[in-house]
Design a protein around this motif. Structure first.
Motif, PDB file in Angstrom:
ATOM      1  N   ILE A 246       5.979 -64.652  42.264  1.00 56.42           N
ATOM      2  CA  ILE A 246       7.076 -64.663  41.295  1.00 56.42           C
ATOM      3  C   ILE A 246       6.639 -64.076  39.958  1.00 56.42           C
ATOM      4  O   ILE A 246       7.349 -63.252  39.366  1.00 56.42           O
ATOM      5  N   LEU A 247       5.494 -64.488  39.467  1.00 57.66           N
ATOM      6  CA  LEU A 247       5.038 -64.009  38.158  1.00 57.66           C
ATOM      7  C   LEU A 247       4.749 -62.514  38.183  1.00 57.66           C
ATOM      8  O   LEU A 247       5.006 -61.809  37.203  1.00 57.66           O
ATOM      9  N   GLU A 248       4.208 -62.026  39.285  1.00 58.94           N
ATOM     10  CA  GLU A 248       3.956 -60.587  39.389  1.00 58.94           C
ATOM     11  C   GLU A 248       5.278 -59.820  39.360  1.00 58.94           C
ATOM     12  O   GLU A 248       5.370 -58.751  38.725  1.00 58.94           O
TER      13      GLU A 248
ATOM     14  N   VAL B 137      16.595 -65.243  30.941  1.00 56.98           N
ATOM     15  CA  VAL B 137      16.785 -65.757  32.298  1.00 56.98           C
ATOM     16  C   VAL B 137      16.773 -64.602  33.292  1.00 56.98           C
ATOM     17  O   VAL B 137      17.533 -63.639  33.160  1.00 56.98           O
ATOM     18  N   LEU B 138      15.926 -64.730  34.328  1.00 52.65           N
ATOM     19  CA  LEU B 138      15.791 -63.689  35.347  1.00 52.65           C
ATOM     20  C   LEU B 138      15.984 -64.322  36.721  1.00 52.65           C
ATOM     21  O   LEU B 138      15.232 -65.224  37.120  1.00 52.65           O
ATOM     22  N   ASN B 139      17.011 -63.870  37.452  1.00 50.29           N
ATOM     23  CA  ASN B 139      17.251 -64.343  38.811  1.00 50.29           C
ATOM     24  C   ASN B 139      16.445 -63.503  39.800  1.00 50.29           C
ATOM     25  O   ASN B 139      16.461 -62.271  39.732  1.00 50.29           O
ATOM     26  N   ILE B 140      15.763 -64.167  40.721  1.00 49.46           N
ATOM     27  CA  ILE B 140      14.745 -63.519  41.554  1.00 49.46           C
ATOM     28  C   ILE B 140      15.174 -63.530  43.016  1.00 49.46           C
ATOM     29  O   ILE B 140      15.777 -64.488  43.508  1.00 49.46           O
TER      30      ILE B 140
ATOM     31  N   ILE C 246      12.894 -58.507  41.218  1.00 44.53           N
ATOM     32  CA  ILE C 246      14.070 -58.648  40.355  1.00 44.53           C
ATOM     33  C   ILE C 246      14.750 -57.290  40.330  1.00 44.53           C
ATOM     34  O   ILE C 246      14.169 -56.322  39.828  1.00 44.53           O
ATOM     35  N   PRO C 247      15.959 -57.170  40.872  1.00 41.16           N
ATOM     36  CA  PRO C 247      16.614 -55.861  40.923  1.00 41.16           C
ATOM     37  C   PRO C 247      16.851 -55.305  39.521  1.00 41.16           C
ATOM     38  O   PRO C 247      17.207 -56.059  38.603  1.00 41.16           O
ATOM     39  N   PRO C 248      16.663 -53.996  39.331  1.00 42.87           N
ATOM     40  CA  PRO C 248      16.949 -53.391  38.025  1.00 42.87           C
ATOM     41  C   PRO C 248      18.462 -53.312  37.803  1.00 42.87           C
ATOM     42  O   PRO C 248      19.253 -53.567  38.705  1.00 42.87           O
TER      43      PRO C 248
ATOM     44  N   ASN D 107      23.352 -64.759  39.766  1.00 44.25           N
ATOM     45  CA  ASN D 107      22.659 -65.886  40.375  1.00 44.25           C
ATOM     46  C   ASN D 107      21.605 -65.353  41.340  1.00 44.25           C
ATOM     47  O   ASN D 107      21.413 -64.142  41.451  1.00 44.25           O
ATOM     48  N   SER D 108      20.939 -66.269  42.021  1.00 37.08           N
ATOM     49  CA  SER D 108      19.905 -65.893  42.987  1.00 37.08           C
ATOM     50  C   SER D 108      20.287 -66.417  44.361  1.00 37.08           C
ATOM     51  O   SER D 108      20.724 -67.572  44.501  1.00 37.08           O
ATOM     52  N   SER D 109      20.112 -65.599  45.378  1.00 39.66           N
ATOM     53  CA  SER D 109      20.382 -66.060  46.737  1.00 39.66           C
ATOM     54  C   SER D 109      19.369 -67.092  47.194  1.00 39.66           C
ATOM     55  O   SER D 109      19.550 -67.734  48.225  1.00 39.66           O
ATOM     56  N   LEU D 110      18.300 -67.281  46.421  1.00 42.62           N
ATOM     57  CA  LEU D 110      17.254 -68.252  46.744  1.00 42.62           C
ATOM     58  C   LEU D 110      17.248 -69.441  45.795  1.00 42.62           C
ATOM     59  O   LEU D 110      16.419 -70.335  45.943  1.00 42.62           O
ATOM     60  N   GLY D 111      18.138 -69.439  44.793  1.00 33.96           N
ATOM     61  CA  GLY D 111      18.060 -70.483  43.781  1.00 33.96           C
ATOM     62  C   GLY D 111      16.783 -70.407  42.981  1.00 33.96           C
ATOM     63  O   GLY D 111      16.292 -71.406  42.461  1.00 33.96           O
ATOM     64  N   LEU D 112      16.255 -69.194  42.827  1.00 36.83           N
ATOM     65  CA  LEU D 112      14.955 -68.977  42.190  1.00 36.83           C
ATOM     66  C   LEU D 112      15.149 -68.256  40.864  1.00 36.83           C
ATOM     67  O   LEU D 112      15.666 -67.138  40.818  1.00 36.83           O
TER      68      LEU D 112
END
Length: 376
Positions: free
Chosen positions: A200-202, A259-262, A285-287, A293-298
């Motif tokens: 995630i951090l990368e 806030v970044l949805n992953i 993270i899409p440009p 929102n995130s499909s993973l809740g991430l």
């Protein structure tokens, strides 16, 4: 705490006085009502034993996503259970674990309250101060010594696929958002979550590099001179307390920070425009315009740097989880209690939280004292 009761002597005196009355006379109505006096005493010098397990949530998801062909679901139970290969291959061995004291902001490792997880990811802290009030938080100190079991390639029964090794990485200091109030002799089942520099951090670092034009690495995210730290939320569907399935189409709103949805995809399947944004473990993270929102809740929230030197206590950010789906059969939109968390430069704050149905449960849930939750 112990509460001493000091009305025995008063009650005894009252009974003695009543016994001295002449038996021929009817006793007068008593106006004496003994009242107990309580004294609060802290258990000086007592300690509690804290026991838990280490988990790399990225590795757990990597195993979950890889155990069945799309669009099939994995036939292994999606639980944090010791019998499950999903968890067995996601625990972290030899990870240094300590506590953060929310009352002082101090890490107890400096006073010798530190341990390392064993080959099964289990850790024990024998000398945590026993107390009520301000909670402690489990802190993974990070470093290169923590490792995944990664028992090679693990075959599973059809139609499940073979579990591939999870890409290894170095672990960074990670604070688990779960308050621990050691008011009892033992606290069990505590999670020490581990964030790596290959997931995630990368993905966050690659996205910031592409969108801001300034090269950014995971080490930069943990540099207080550049950022105020990162808070990561992973929202899970309602269910049993150890149920871990991502809550699709959810996100988190923050009163401050970016806030970044992953998202996630198997490495190598993304089209060329997205491939540079993908991390070693498949997160990206899409440009373009931010996803709602995130499909993973991430969700990752990147905080701006704090003044140097710090002035006063760290700022507190207000977070609220949001579910964009309405479905009565599923009890959606799912809900979650808002959180207020301080900014923690130099580390990652990880909140793996299970959401609730919009319809409150009528079944009372009374956790045992050994969970050491606030208010017990």
């Amino acid at each position: 705490m112990q509460r001493a009761l000091f009305f025995g002597s008063l009650l005894g005196a009252a009974l003695l006085n009543a016994g001295c009355q002449e038996s021929s006379n009817n006793p007068a109505a008593s106006t004496f009502t003994p009242r107990p006096t309580y004294e609060t005493r802290e258990p000086e010098g007592l300690t509690s034993r804290l026991t838990g397990f280490t988990v790399d949530p990225e590795a757990y998801f990597f195993n979950l996503a890889g155990c069945a062909p799309t669009p099939e679901q994995c036939q292994l139970p999606p639980l944090y259970a010791e019998f499950s290969p999903l968890l067995q291959r996601a625990v972290v061995q030899n990870a240094p674990i300590s506590l953060l004291d929310s009352a002082t902001g101090q890490v107890l490792a400096e006073g010798g309250v530190v341990t390392a997880s064993d080959a099964n990811g289990v850790w024990t802290l024998d000398k945590a101060p026993t107390r009520r009030g301000a909670p402690f938080f489990v802190l993974s100190l990070g470093g290169a010594q923590g490792t995944l079991p990664n028992n090679g390639i693990m075959p599973l029964p059809p139609p499940m696929l073979t579990l591939q090794p999870v890409p290894a990485g170095n672990y960074v200091p990670t604070l688990t958002v779960r308050p621990v109030v050691p008011a009892h002799s033992a606290c069990v089942g505590l999670e020490a979550l581990q964030m790596s520099d290959k997931g995630i951090l990368e993905a966050v670092a690659k996205y910031l590099t592409a969108t801001e034009g300034t090269p950014t690495t995971v080490a930069d995210l943990l540099n207080p001179g550049r950022f105020g730290g990162v808070t990561v939320f992973w929202l899970y569907r309602p269910g049993f307390p150890v149920f871990r399935v991502p809550a699709a189409n959810t996100t988190v709103e923050a009163s401050a920070g970016r806030v970044l949805n992953i998202e996630w995809a198997p490495v190598g399947v993304l089209p060329p425009p997205l491939a540079p944004f993908q991390s070693t473990r498949g997160f990206f993270i899409p440009p373009g315009p931010p996803a709602p929102n995130s499909s993973l809740g991430l969700v990752a929230v990147v905080h701006p740097p704090l003044p140097q030197p710090p002035m006063g206590p760290p700022p507190v950010v207000h977070y609220e989880a949001k579910d964009s789906t309405t479905s009565d059969p599923e009890g959606r939109p799912w809900v979650l209690q808002p959180l207020d968390l301080p900014v923690a430069p130099g580390s990652v704050t990880f909140a793996g939280l299970q959401m609730y149905s919009k319809t409150p449960s009528t079944t009372p849930q009374i956790p045992p004292p050994s969970t050491c939750l606030p208010g017990q």
